[in-house]
Write a protein that holds these residues in place. Sequence first.
Motif, PDB file in Angstrom:
ATOM      1  N   ILE A 241      33.036  20.894 -10.567  1.00 56.62           N
ATOM      2  CA  ILE A 241      33.776  19.723 -11.055  1.00 56.62           C
ATOM      3  C   ILE A 241      33.760  19.694 -12.581  1.00 56.62           C
ATOM      4  CG2 ILE A 241      33.717  17.202 -11.196  1.00 56.62           C
ATOM      5  CD1 ILE A 241      32.633  17.282  -8.253  1.00 56.62           C
ATOM      6  N   GLN A 242      32.626  20.068 -13.172  1.00 56.65           N
ATOM      7  CA  GLN A 242      32.529  20.064 -14.627  1.00 56.65           C
ATOM      8  C   GLN A 242      33.485  21.087 -15.244  1.00 56.65           C
ATOM      9  OE1 GLN A 242      30.598  17.467 -15.616  1.00 56.65           O
ATOM     10  NE2 GLN A 242      30.416  17.337 -13.384  1.00 56.65           N
ATOM     11  N   ARG A 243      33.700  22.201 -14.529  1.00 56.58           N
ATOM     12  CA  ARG A 243      34.571  23.258 -15.054  1.00 56.58           C
ATOM     13  C   ARG A 243      36.039  23.055 -14.695  1.00 56.58           C
ATOM     14  NH1 ARG A 243      30.738  26.439 -12.405  1.00 56.58           N
ATOM     15  NH2 ARG A 243      32.369  27.198 -10.992  1.00 56.58           N
ATOM     16  N   GLU A 244      36.285  22.572 -13.467  1.00 57.25           N
ATOM     17  CA  GLU A 244      37.641  22.579 -12.934  1.00 57.25           C
ATOM     18  C   GLU A 244      38.253  21.194 -12.759  1.00 57.25           C
ATOM     19  OE1 GLU A 244      37.338  24.776  -9.323  1.00 57.25           O
ATOM     20  OE2 GLU A 244      36.402  26.513 -10.280  1.00 57.25           O
ATOM     21  N   GLY A 245      37.449  20.154 -12.885  1.00 58.56           N
ATOM     22  CA  GLY A 245      37.976  18.808 -12.739  1.00 58.56           C
ATOM     23  C   GLY A 245      37.883  18.278 -11.317  1.00 58.56           C
ATOM     24  N   ASN A 305      37.200  10.043  -3.281  1.00 62.26           N
ATOM     25  CA  ASN A 305      35.866   9.848  -3.863  1.00 62.26           C
ATOM     26  C   ASN A 305      34.903  11.009  -3.635  1.00 62.26           C
ATOM     27  OD1 ASN A 305      35.729   6.768  -4.800  1.00 62.26           O
ATOM     28  ND2 ASN A 305      36.895   6.839  -2.874  1.00 62.26           N
ATOM     29  N   TRP A 306      35.374  12.129  -3.120  1.00 60.96           N
ATOM     30  CA  TRP A 306      34.502  13.257  -2.789  1.00 60.96           C
ATOM     31  C   TRP A 306      33.695  13.754  -3.990  1.00 60.96           C
ATOM     32  CZ3 TRP A 306      34.964  17.846  -5.389  1.00 60.96           C
ATOM     33  CH2 TRP A 306      36.131  17.997  -6.158  1.00 60.96           C
ATOM     34  N   PHE A 307      34.200  13.583  -5.196  1.00 63.34           N
ATOM     35  CA  PHE A 307      33.589  14.146  -6.408  1.00 63.34           C
ATOM     36  C   PHE A 307      32.475  13.274  -6.969  1.00 63.34           C
ATOM     37  CE2 PHE A 307      37.340  11.658  -7.479  1.00 63.34           C
ATOM     38  CZ  PHE A 307      36.819  10.736  -8.370  1.00 63.34           C
ATOM     39  N   ARG A 308      32.189  12.140  -6.359  1.00 59.99           N
ATOM     40  CA  ARG A 308      31.161  11.224  -6.885  1.00 59.99           C
ATOM     41  C   ARG A 308      29.774  11.735  -6.476  1.00 59.99           C
ATOM     42  NH1 ARG A 308      33.851   7.192  -9.199  1.00 59.99           N
ATOM     43  NH2 ARG A 308      35.914   6.651  -8.401  1.00 59.99           N
ATOM     44  N   ILE A 309      29.321  12.749  -7.194  1.00 57.74           N
ATOM     45  CA  ILE A 309      28.062  13.432  -6.917  1.00 57.74           C
ATOM     46  C   ILE A 309      27.140  13.257  -8.119  1.00 57.74           C
ATOM     47  CG2 ILE A 309      27.009  15.691  -6.457  1.00 57.74           C
ATOM     48  CD1 ILE A 309      29.769  16.545  -5.320  1.00 57.74           C
TER      49      ILE A 309
END
Length: 324
Positions: A241-245, A305-309
Amino acid sequence: MKKTIKLFINTFLILFILSPLAIAASTNPSVEIINYSKIPTATLMKWTEFGGSKFSDWQAETLGVIWELGELKSEGKTDVFPFNKHHLTLSSEQIKELTSGIKEWIMTSECNADSYRAEENKWGYKDIEHWIKGGADVATAPDPCYDRRMVLMGRTPQQDEKTVQQIWLHELYHAHSNYLTNYCVNPNDSQRDRDEIFDKHDSQRWFGEGTAEYFAFMAKAEMNGVSDPVNAMLKDAHSKIQREGKDLFSNMAGNSAVALRLLMERGKIPNLEKDVLSAAVFHNCDWPDRWNREESNEVDFALKNWFRIENKNGTWGFSDAALR
């Protein structure tokens, strides 16, 4: 040199409602591996056996095919060649042996007695032959017949054994997901009706890819003794997520697997993890409706909301807001 091995598995078959093309499958299905790779055939068989043992309905014969590719020749995908091209490492004689073995396995199925399926298989084989001869970095799961499924993979030099294992298990899951598309289409329907079915299934690719990737990740982790696979999955997802959004489709299979994990942890869909890992979610043709975000608020929430890690005291997990 080609390495081929067969295995016969005793199993029991529970028949679900089948489409007209779903010829009765074997209750004693075989596994055959055609191996032109550096990975031992026994290893490929072990992966296939282990993956198949997780399925609630493993009834179709399986052909696993893998071969080595050279370095990348050109990028760019088209409708007729949806893969990148690599230099060939197999000789012309090896390619002939490889493609002949695939053709024989496809064409000797009982379902070729059906004219529609026979025609589909003829063109399907031509695609496979085209990809192999063209150096495609192919990873796919053709299903020549309801009773015969395939794992097909051209291994690139950059793919180590653990990567191949993940891809192999992913494609094995696709192969044995009984009603992805082909067996939900009635060949007697109009072209428009058939196109509608294909379009409906394609619109829910996130679920098809996410389930296969989740299965592959968890099965691979179990085979390799990973003690906390969910932590590893979410840590890796956070890094990407940090690299690809946060776009789900930037890494559809992996991100969709994380969305499925969020649904599992929210706990509002009973037996979800069990049904995903066993491929029971594909035991009938209504799955595109069940997992359509426009029809389910719960699915829509997970896809938003899958990215809320986050890291909680050294362990990766979903935020409290995502789990509420």
